[in-house]
Write a protein that holds these residues in place. Sequence first.
Motif, PDB file in Angstrom:
ATOM      1  N   ASP A  26       0.807  -1.216   0.000  1.00  0.00           N
ATOM      2  CA  ASP A  26       0.000   0.000   0.000  1.00  0.00           C
ATOM      3  C   ASP A  26       0.843   1.270   0.000  1.00  0.00           C
ATOM      4  N   HIS A  57       2.632   5.968   3.063  1.00  0.00           N
ATOM      5  CA  HIS A  57       1.207   5.660   3.002  1.00  0.00           C
ATOM      6  C   HIS A  57       0.338   6.910   3.127  1.00  0.00           C
ATOM      7  N   ASP A 740     -11.481   7.667   9.753  1.00  0.00           N
ATOM      8  CA  ASP A 740     -11.461   6.754   8.615  1.00  0.00           C
ATOM      9  C   ASP A 740     -10.111   6.785   7.917  1.00  0.00           C
ATOM     10  N   LEU A 741      -9.532   7.974   7.767  1.00  0.00           N
ATOM     11  CA  LEU A 741      -8.203   8.087   7.172  1.00  0.00           C
ATOM     12  C   LEU A 741      -7.157   7.491   8.102  1.00  0.00           C
ATOM     13  N   ALA A 743      -7.450   5.108  10.171  1.00  0.00           N
ATOM     14  CA  ALA A 743      -7.517   3.647  10.180  1.00  0.00           C
ATOM     15  C   ALA A 743      -6.759   3.027   9.014  1.00  0.00           C
ATOM     16  N   GLU A 744      -6.543   3.787   7.941  1.00  0.00           N
ATOM     17  CA  GLU A 744      -5.848   3.267   6.770  1.00  0.00           C
ATOM     18  C   GLU A 744      -4.333   3.432   6.863  1.00  0.00           C
TER      19      GLU A 744
END
Length: 971
Positions: A26, A57, A740-741, A743-744
Motif C-alpha cells: 500500500d 502511506h 477513517d483516514l 484507520a488506513e
Amino acid sequence: MTTREFDGVRLEKVREHVWEIPREGDMNVPARVLASEELLEQIGSDDTLQQLKNATHLPGMTDHAICMPDGHQGYGFPVGGVGATDARTGCISPGAIGYDINCLPEGTRVSLSHGRRARIEKLEERFEQEQAAVAAESGLTCSDIRLFTESSEKPVYEIRSETGDLVSATADHPFLTETGMRELEDIEPGDEVYLHPFEGFPDEEAPEFIVLDEEDFADEDPQLVRVLKERDLLPLRSSDEAFHRLLKLLGYHTGDGAFGDGITTFYGGREDLEAIRSDIEAIGFTPSRIYERERDHQIDGREFTRTEYSVRGQANAFKQLLIRLGAPDGKKVESDFTAPNYLEKLTDWQRALYLSAFFGAEMSAPDTVAPKNFYAPSVSHNRIADEAEAGEAFLRDLMAHLEDLGIETNSFERVESTQTAAGKVERFRFGVSSEAENLVRFFTQVGYRYNAEKRRKALVAAQYLKRKAEVIDERERAAEKARAMADGGAAINEVKDRLSSVNDRFIERSVYEQRKGRPRPPADFPDFSEYQERVTVREDGAVSTEVVSISEAGVAKVYDIGVAHDAHNFFAEGFVVSNCGVRMVRTDLTYDDLRGREEELVDALFEAVPSGLGGGGIAKGTADVVEAILERGVEWAVDEGYGVPSDLRRCEDEGRREDARPEFVTQKAKDRGRNQIGSLGSGNHFLEVQRVTDVFRPEVAEAYGLSEGQVVVLIHCGSRGLGHQTCTDYLRKIEKQHGDLLAELPDKELAAAPAGSALAEEYYGAMCACINYAWTNRQLITHRTREVFGDVFDADPMADLGMELLYDVAHNIGKKEEHAVGEPDADGERETRELYVHRKGATRAFPAGREEVPAVYRDVGQPVIIPGSMGAGSYVLRGGDASLDTSFGSTAHGAGRLMSRTQAKQEFWGGDVQDDLAEQQKIYVKAQSGATIAEEAPGVYKDVDEVVRVSDELGIGDKVARTFPVCNIKG
C-alpha cells in the motif's frame, strides 16, 4: 545492483549516497535515504527506515518520502524526514512536522509484560529491553518500549476514581475515555475513564539458575537436543524470556492439555488459543492452526453438544521440554505429578505466571452467591487412589504458593470418592477466600491467564468490590462523625442535616445503637449484575470508571514512555494513558578579541537568556502581545524595539507567515506561550558562540559576511509550549474527525487531515501562526544576546560590533510550495504542482534564483545552518542546485542523534563532559543541569562532517563555511 537490508526493510542503491526502498503493498511512492554507507548503518540501527516506509502511506505523497543524512527515529515520522503531499488531493500531517510528549511523576507504576509492575523512573536504564502492557482493540497485548523521557519539575494533578484508584499526571497527559484520548485538564469529576484493574506483582529481578540442561535430555535423540539448543532453550535459565512463556504454557497444559505421539495439545476458547499460539511461536516452535469440532457430552443425565477448540505444538522437542519442566505425561488422573519444585525459587511474578495459567484452565469463574457477594473461586482435582497422596500434595502446593503471594485460601477438602473403570478416584478441592479484599488481591494480582472470559469478569468483579469498599468506608466515616457530634452535644436533627450523604435511619442506628463492625452498603447500592450493565468493559479488560476528584498535587519531576504498538498507550497505576529552527548572527569580532573572556561571556549570556523547561521569557506575554506575535511575527518584534529592519530582510519569509491564522490557535496553547516569549527551552536547544574556522566557497562566504577567525552566534530553539500544544490539539481533532483516514495508515502518529478539509486549513493556519511565534522567540533572544555583547565588550552591538542577522531558517515546518514532480514529458518538462512539504528535523535549502530566497541572497542561494554537537563544528551551507530535483529543496538540519537521551546519560557524566570541553577544547558550557549536558555530549551525535559531506556531494546543500564552539548555554 547493491542492496542492503535492515530489520526486513530492503534498500537498493540508486547512485552514490542515494538508497531507495522500493514501492510495495500500500505504499503510495518509494522512499529514499540520502546517506553514505557509514551513515546508512547508523540510520538502519533504529526504527527510522520503517517509519520512513510508513510515511509513504500518507495520501497524496509525491515522488518519494525522503530521509536526510542526519535521520533518526522519531514519533511516527522520522526526524530528518521530508515528505511532500499534494495540496489539493493529499493531506497535511502534524505528526510529520513534530509535537510534544506528556508526563507522569516519579513513583507512577507502569504495567509490564508477564504481570509485572515497575516505577516509571526505574525503566530509564532498561526501557529498550522492556515491554509494556497495551490496551489494543483486539485485546490486551504487550509492546516494546521505544522511548523514555525525563523532564524537570512540572505541576501535577491527582485523579481519583470511584473505586479508590489514584494516579498523578501533568495537565496535558491523555487518558482513555469513551470518546477517545482526552487530556487530564479536559476531564472533570463525573466523567468516565478506562482503568485496567490488573496490577500483577512488583518487578523483582528473576533469580539466576539453570532449570534444564543437556543432562536432562540424555536419553533423547541428539537431534532433539540440537533443536532445543538452536532455539536457545538449552540450557534453560530461570531468567530467560522463553522460560517465562513456558511457565504459562506449562500451567495451562497441566490443567487443560494432553500429549500424543510427539504432539502437545491445548484446549480452550478460540481467543485464548490464539494467545497460546503466539507464545509457542515466540519460543521458536510452529503451532498448528486452531482446530474445531463438535463433541457430545453427558453430565448428570443431561446430554448436550458443544464446539471444542484446540491447538497443537507439533514438535516432539516442545513436548519433551514441557514434560521435563513438570507437565504430566499420560493420563493425569493416573499420574504422580506435583507442582514443580523450582517454583519455590522463583519471584512472586514468575510463580503467578504458572498459577494463573493453571487457574485459567481449571478454577471456577467469578460468580455471586448473593446479589452483592461472591462465591469463593475453587479448584477441583481428581486422582486414582494409588496417586491420591500426590494429588493432595499438588493442591496443597498451589495453596502454599498462593499464601506466599498474600492470597488467603479456604481449607483443603477431600470432596468425594467415585468408582470408575480406572478404579477408585479421589476428588480434592480448595478455594480462594471470598473475603472482599482477598478476592480483589487474587483477581488483580494472579487471576486467570489464557482465559479472557474469566479474566474480564474477574476484573469487573474487582472494580465492583473496590467500589463497594469505598462506599462502606464513606459510611463508616459518616457513622464515626455522627457519634462524635452526638457525644459533643449536637441534636440528632443537626447531625442529620450535616451528614446528608447518608439516610436518617443510618445516622440514628450509628448514634443510638452503637453498631459493631463495618456497616453494610446502602440498599440502593447496585447488585453485581446491575453494575456489569452500567460499566463498559473493553476486549483488553479495561473497565470504565467514574472520576470523583481531580486535585493539585504540587510539582514533581516527570517521565514518559512511548511504545511501538499502534495503540500508543500503556497502563499507569492501571489507568489507560497515552516547531523548532536555528538562526546565526554574525559579528565583526574575531576570536582574538574574545579569547580570555569566554567564561565572563557565557556567565552573562546564561544570566540574561531564560532557559530550561517551564515559564520565563524576555517579553511580557499579555493576551494582546501573543495575538500580535502570532499574526505579525518578527515585524512585531522590530516595531517593539527588539530588532532592526535588516533582521526582516535576512529571515526566512521575512519573519512573517502571511497564512497565519491566530484564531485557530487554542486558548490553551496561547496560555502556554504567554510566559515563554524569548526563551531557549531545554533538550537540544542552545545558544552557542562560535568562531569561523574554515571557508570553502569564498565568494558565497563573502556574500554571507563570513570570514575565517570571525565570531558568530548560533541560536537553536522553537515555539516552545505553544507550538507543541497546537500540534497536540490538532492531532486529537484529526483523530476524532478523520478516523477513517487514520484507520488506513500504518501508524497512528501519522494522523493527517485531508487537503481541502476545514480541519486541514485550520491546522495550516494555526501552524503558520506558531512559526511566527518561533521566529519572534529567536528574535528576542537575539536582542538580549546583542545587549550582553554590548555590555561585555562595552560597545554598541550594531554600530561597533556589527551583530547583523545572517539568516533564520525553520526546522520543523510544513509549507505550501510549488515543485516540479513526476516523470518528464516529451519535452523534458515536469508538472509543477502545489504541495504541502513536511520537513521534520530538516531544513529548506533553496538554490540561487528561487523567489522565496531573500533578495540579499538570491544570487548566491539560501543560507543553510547545520548545527553540530558541543564538541564538534557546525556548518553554513547554501541551497544546492540539485536540491529541488532531489529533496524538494531540503537538506539536513544537524548532526542527528546516535543514541537516546537515556543512553547518553548512562554513557556520559555531565560534569565530566563540561570539564573535558573546557580543558581540552577551550569550549565553555553552562546549563540548568548536568543531565542536560550529558544528553547533548559530543559522542551522542553522528559525525556532522560526514552528514555535510553527503549533502555537499549530492548538491542539495553546498559547504560554505565551518564554525567551532567557543561557549554554549543550554536549558
